[in-house]
Design a protein around this motif. Structure first.
Motif, PDB file in Angstrom:
ATOM      1  N   ASP A 297       0.865  -1.176   0.000  1.00 51.59           N
ATOM      2  CA  ASP A 297       0.000   0.000   0.000  1.00 51.59           C
ATOM      3  C   ASP A 297       0.902   1.227   0.000  1.00 51.59           C
ATOM      4  O   ASP A 297       1.653   1.470   0.947  1.00 51.59           O
ATOM      5  CB  ASP A 297      -0.889  -0.020   1.248  1.00 51.59           C
ATOM      6  N   LEU A 298       0.832   2.022  -1.062  1.00 46.09           N
ATOM      7  CA  LEU A 298       1.732   3.153  -1.219  1.00 46.09           C
ATOM      8  C   LEU A 298       1.440   4.282  -0.238  1.00 46.09           C
ATOM      9  O   LEU A 298       2.290   5.148  -0.026  1.00 46.09           O
ATOM     10  CB  LEU A 298       1.644   3.689  -2.653  1.00 46.09           C
ATOM     11  N   VAL A 299       0.244   4.294   0.351  1.00 43.58           N
ATOM     12  CA  VAL A 299      -0.115   5.365   1.287  1.00 43.58           C
ATOM     13  C   VAL A 299       0.320   5.020   2.703  1.00 43.58           C
ATOM     14  O   VAL A 299       0.944   5.829   3.392  1.00 43.58           O
ATOM     15  CB  VAL A 299      -1.630   5.652   1.240  1.00 43.58           C
ATOM     16  N   SER A 300       0.016   3.816   3.150  1.00 46.51           N
ATOM     17  CA  SER A 300       0.354   3.422   4.528  1.00 46.51           C
ATOM     18  C   SER A 300       1.726   2.779   4.648  1.00 46.51           C
ATOM     19  O   SER A 300       2.298   2.723   5.736  1.00 46.51           O
ATOM     20  CB  SER A 300      -0.699   2.443   5.055  1.00 46.51           C
ATOM     21  N   GLY A 301       2.249   2.257   3.525  1.00 48.35           N
ATOM     22  CA  GLY A 301       3.529   1.559   3.560  1.00 48.35           C
ATOM     23  C   GLY A 301       3.432   0.135   4.054  1.00 48.35           C
ATOM     24  O   GLY A 301       4.455  -0.511   4.299  1.00 48.35           O
ATOM     25  N   ARG A 302       2.220  -0.394   4.176  1.00 52.10           N
ATOM     26  CA  ARG A 302       2.011  -1.750   4.669  1.00 52.10           C
ATOM     27  C   ARG A 302       1.578  -2.682   3.547  1.00 52.10           C
ATOM     28  O   ARG A 302       1.081  -2.234   2.517  1.00 52.10           O
ATOM     29  CB  ARG A 302       0.951  -1.744   5.775  1.00 52.10           C
ATOM     30  N   GLU A 353     -10.500   6.033   7.868  1.00 49.64           N
ATOM     31  CA  GLU A 353     -10.043   6.564   9.149  1.00 49.64           C
ATOM     32  C   GLU A 353      -9.344   5.492   9.975  1.00 49.64           C
ATOM     33  O   GLU A 353      -8.284   5.723  10.568  1.00 49.64           O
ATOM     34  CB  GLU A 353     -11.216   7.175   9.923  1.00 49.64           C
ATOM     35  N   LYS A 354      -9.923   4.289  10.029  1.00 47.55           N
ATOM     36  CA  LYS A 354      -9.299   3.253  10.858  1.00 47.55           C
ATOM     37  C   LYS A 354      -7.972   2.782  10.278  1.00 47.55           C
ATOM     38  O   LYS A 354      -7.087   2.347  11.015  1.00 47.55           O
ATOM     39  CB  LYS A 354     -10.250   2.078  11.084  1.00 47.55           C
ATOM     40  N   ASP A 355      -7.799   2.890   8.952  1.00 47.49           N
ATOM     41  CA  ASP A 355      -6.511   2.552   8.344  1.00 47.49           C
ATOM     42  C   ASP A 355      -5.450   3.565   8.759  1.00 47.49           C
ATOM     43  O   ASP A 355      -4.312   3.203   9.063  1.00 47.49           O
ATOM     44  CB  ASP A 355      -6.625   2.546   6.816  1.00 47.49           C
ATOM     45  N   ALA A 356      -5.829   4.840   8.737  1.00 46.30           N
ATOM     46  CA  ALA A 356      -4.893   5.882   9.148  1.00 46.30           C
ATOM     47  C   ALA A 356      -4.506   5.719  10.607  1.00 46.30           C
ATOM     48  O   ALA A 356      -3.334   5.874  10.985  1.00 46.30           O
ATOM     49  CB  ALA A 356      -5.516   7.256   8.902  1.00 46.30           C
ATOM     50  N   GLN A 357      -5.486   5.387  11.451  1.00 49.83           N
ATOM     51  CA  GLN A 357      -5.202   5.168  12.867  1.00 49.83           C
ATOM     52  C   GLN A 357      -4.257   3.986  13.056  1.00 49.83           C
ATOM     53  O   GLN A 357      -3.310   4.044  13.851  1.00 49.83           O
ATOM     54  CB  GLN A 357      -6.505   4.933  13.621  1.00 49.83           C
ATOM     55  N   GLU A 390      -3.311  14.213   5.908  1.00 47.30           N
ATOM     56  CA  GLU A 390      -2.413  14.157   7.045  1.00 47.30           C
ATOM     57  C   GLU A 390      -2.417  15.508   7.756  1.00 47.30           C
ATOM     58  O   GLU A 390      -2.309  16.560   7.113  1.00 47.30           O
ATOM     59  CB  GLU A 390      -1.002  13.780   6.597  1.00 47.30           C
ATOM     60  N   ARG A 391      -2.515  15.458   9.061  1.00 46.61           N
ATOM     61  CA  ARG A 391      -2.744  16.689   9.826  1.00 46.61           C
ATOM     62  C   ARG A 391      -1.605  17.695   9.681  1.00 46.61           C
ATOM     63  O   ARG A 391      -1.836  18.886   9.490  1.00 46.61           O
ATOM     64  CB  ARG A 391      -2.930  16.330  11.304  1.00 46.61           C
ATOM     65  N   GLY A 394      -0.600  17.921   5.327  1.00 45.77           N
ATOM     66  CA  GLY A 394      -1.638  18.105   4.319  1.00 45.77           C
ATOM     67  C   GLY A 394      -1.599  17.070   3.212  1.00 45.77           C
ATOM     68  O   GLY A 394      -2.346  17.178   2.227  1.00 45.77           O
ATOM     69  N   ARG A 395      -0.755  16.036   3.361  1.00 44.36           N
ATOM     70  CA  ARG A 395      -0.690  14.986   2.332  1.00 44.36           C
ATOM     71  C   ARG A 395      -2.044  14.289   2.222  1.00 44.36           C
ATOM     72  O   ARG A 395      -2.654  13.925   3.228  1.00 44.36           O
ATOM     73  CB  ARG A 395       0.385  13.967   2.689  1.00 44.36           C
ATOM     74  N   LEU A 396      -2.527  14.108   1.000  1.00 41.33           N
ATOM     75  CA  LEU A 396      -3.775  13.386   0.781  1.00 41.33           C
ATOM     76  C   LEU A 396      -3.610  11.954   1.247  1.00 41.33           C
ATOM     77  O   LEU A 396      -2.635  11.279   0.895  1.00 41.33           O
ATOM     78  CB  LEU A 396      -4.151  13.427  -0.699  1.00 41.33           C
ATOM     79  N   LEU A 397      -4.585  11.456   2.020  1.00 41.62           N
ATOM     80  CA  LEU A 397      -4.538  10.093   2.527  1.00 41.62           C
ATOM     81  C   LEU A 397      -5.634   9.197   1.966  1.00 41.62           C
ATOM     82  O   LEU A 397      -5.456   7.982   1.864  1.00 41.62           O
ATOM     83  CB  LEU A 397      -4.641  10.089   4.060  1.00 41.62           C
ATOM     84  N   GLY A 398      -6.780   9.761   1.609  1.00 37.22           N
ATOM     85  CA  GLY A 398      -7.855   8.917   1.096  1.00 37.22           C
ATOM     86  C   GLY A 398      -9.061   9.730   0.682  1.00 37.22           C
ATOM     87  O   GLY A 398      -9.259  10.857   1.139  1.00 37.22           O
ATOM     88  N   VAL A 399      -9.870   9.133  -0.204  1.00 40.40           N
ATOM     89  CA  VAL A 399     -11.092   9.763  -0.693  1.00 40.40           C
ATOM     90  C   VAL A 399     -12.163   8.690  -0.839  1.00 40.40           C
ATOM     91  O   VAL A 399     -11.890   7.575  -1.308  1.00 40.40           O
ATOM     92  CB  VAL A 399     -10.865  10.465  -2.052  1.00 40.40           C
ATOM     93  N   GLN A 400     -13.386   9.030  -0.422  1.00 36.11           N
ATOM     94  CA  GLN A 400     -14.549   8.152  -0.602  1.00 36.11           C
ATOM     95  C   GLN A 400     -15.670   8.970  -1.233  1.00 36.11           C
ATOM     96  O   GLN A 400     -15.869  10.135  -0.863  1.00 36.11           O
ATOM     97  CB  GLN A 400     -14.997   7.591   0.752  1.00 36.11           C
ATOM     98  N   ILE A 401     -16.374   8.347  -2.171  1.00 35.30           N
ATOM     99  CA  ILE A 401     -17.437   9.053  -2.895  1.00 35.30           C
ATOM    100  C   ILE A 401     -18.663   8.152  -2.965  1.00 35.30           C
ATOM    101  O   ILE A 401     -18.556   6.972  -3.334  1.00 35.30           O
ATOM    102  CB  ILE A 401     -16.998   9.425  -4.321  1.00 35.30           C
TER     103      ILE A 401
END
Length: 460
Positions: A297-302, A353-357, A390-391, A394-401
């Motif tokens: 995962d390129l955003v979380s690194g996992r 949100e839970k992925d970011a946490q 990211e607080r 400001g890096r974009l972390l995710g989008v839901q539509i």
């Protein structure tokens, strides 16, 4: 003297790899033997719900290339043959002909593991009763359609409310069934945050489907004829003439596990960027791709397990290039997916949100409502866009539509921004196309980005 490539699994990843390797090396340089335990090759499993629902006319429309077409390209494709063992030190595989029962060993110089994923099928009383169906393969789709043709019923229960569950709910609703969706979560679509999943649940209820959330199926009840008659939870029973299991999938890696190959946290094979299996015993001669592997995962690194045909075909191209003497890499994913329920479109990319946490990231969120076209233009449809950033950076972390026509594919803008590592400030400056029939002056994704910028600033 030619080398021999053995491919286990003849769907997206496996046959993409075989075909790409054949383009690069002819039969005199590379012999290709492929094993497939099923009756079909190179087909779109993602299209099965639309075939069941009547949007796709026939099974054959989902098949990209038949066994005969592969064989015409000098690929020795052995159908209804299951590989039962991989001998890594001996560089050979054991296969069993499912029609004759014959077993034999086949040596390889290079091996591709493309065994796909298996549907989650809980061990419940009555789970194997006639009328209970999974929808993972074309054979599954045929069996379900046969049940629907020969069952005088009008009540369907779908167990699970992920992508498979909501798509099958639509398919059965299109066929005139009264649909009940039994979901163990608080909201449908656990791939979304709960607030966005609630929008999906409201829309499904509005379409006439019964949503039962926070409910665990405990058994499948059968009638005197042995067929399914209801689905039971701890609190209630839901009448059913047909039951669809849409609980999800897991990597099909039992063969790899028995061979001692490395598996990740989610049970998928671990590979390097060139899709080679990370096992020194393999000496660089074993590749794996598709739904049986984990990806970065390129955003979380996992590492994650994501079962999608888009990834599987890319994996196959990269593997085939490596086998054929060329080179390619698969850097990772951002977790983009889209779906629909009737006229409701659902999309997500990046982190919830839970992925970011779980990744230890501090973040802010922004949620907006907008329209697919200029508000004054006929056909403008509402959509809700949620954005995580990211607080600090400001890096974009995710989008839901979630929205109507024109909503889902807007997620592609966010997917590109995530891959490029853009901030929400940079996202607001993108030069997106505009005309009233296609978008408001400020595209909904950009409106959400502007609100996210404000949230980042307020968070300090």
């Amino acid at each position: 003297m030619s080398e021999r490539l053995v491919v286990i699994g003849a769907d997206a990843a496996g046959m993409s790899a075989a075909s790409q390797a054949r383009r690069l090396q002819g039969p005199d340089e590379l012999e290709i033997v492929a094993f497939e335990r099923g009756r079909f090759t190179s087909y779109s499993a993602c299209g099965i719900p639309y075939w069941v629902g009547g949007d796709v006319d026939s099974r054959d429309a989902l098949i990209a290339r038949t066994p005969e077409e592969h064989r015409e390209r000098s690929i020795d494709l052995r159908m209804r043959t299951e590989v039962t063992e991989i001998d890594v030190p001996g560089r050979r595989v054991r296969a069993r002909d499912l029609e004759s029962g014959e077993e034999y060993w086949t040596a390889y110089d290079k091996l591709v593991i493309a065994t796909g994923a298996l549907p989650v099928r809980p061990e419940l009383p009555g789970i194997d009763a006639p009328g209970v169906h999974g929808v993972q393969t074309l054979e599954d789709g045929e069996a379900l359609l046969d049940t629907l043709r020969h069952t005088r019923g009008e009540r369907a229960v779908v167990v699970g409310a992920g992508y498979i569950g909501v798509e099958m709910a639509e398919a059965l609703a299109n066929r005139g069934y009264r649909v009940t969706v039994v979901n163990r979560g608080a909201q449908p679509m656990a791939t979304l945050d709960p607030d966005m999943g609630a929008l999906v649940g409201e829309a499904m209820t509005g379409l006439g489907m019964e949503m039962v959330n926070d409910a665990e199926v405990t058994k499948i009840l059968t009638g005197e004829d042995g067929r399914v008659r209801a689905v039971a939870t701890d609190d209630a029973e839901y009448a059913a003439d047909v039951v669809i299991l849409g609980i999800g999938v897991r990597p099909n890696t039992g063969l790899a596990r028995n061979a001692g190959l490395p598996l990740g946290e989610h049970g998928g094979l671990l590979t390097d960027l060139a899709m080679r299996v990370r096992d020194p015993r393999a000496e660089g001669a074993i590749w794996a791709g598709g739904d049986c592997v984990e990806v970065l995962d390129l955003v979380s690194g996992r590492e994650r397990h994501i079962a999608l045909g888009t990834h599987a075909n890319k994996h196959g191209q990269i593997i085939g290039s490596g086998v054929g003497g060329d080179y390619g890499t698969f850097p990772g994913v951002v977790g983009t997916a889209v779906s629909k329920v009737c006229d409701l479109e659902i999309a997500r990319t990046g982190l919830r949100e839970k992925d970011a946490q779980a990744a230890g990231l501090q973040y802010v969120t922004a949620t907006i409502e907008s329209t697919s076209r200029a508000g004054y233009f006929p056909g403008a449809a509402l959509m809700t866009v949620k954005m995580l950033a990211e607080r600090r950076t400001g890096r974009l972390l995710g989008v839901q539509i979630v929205g109507r026509e024109g909503a889902a594919k807007r997620v592609d803008v966010a997917a590109v921004a995530l891959t490029a590592g853009l901030t929400v400030t940079q996202l607001t400056t993108l030069d997106l196309g505009y005309a009233p029939p296609f978008s408001p002056v400020w595209d909904p994704v950009l409106v959400a980005a502007r609100k996210a910028v404000t949230a980042v600033r307020r968070a300090g």
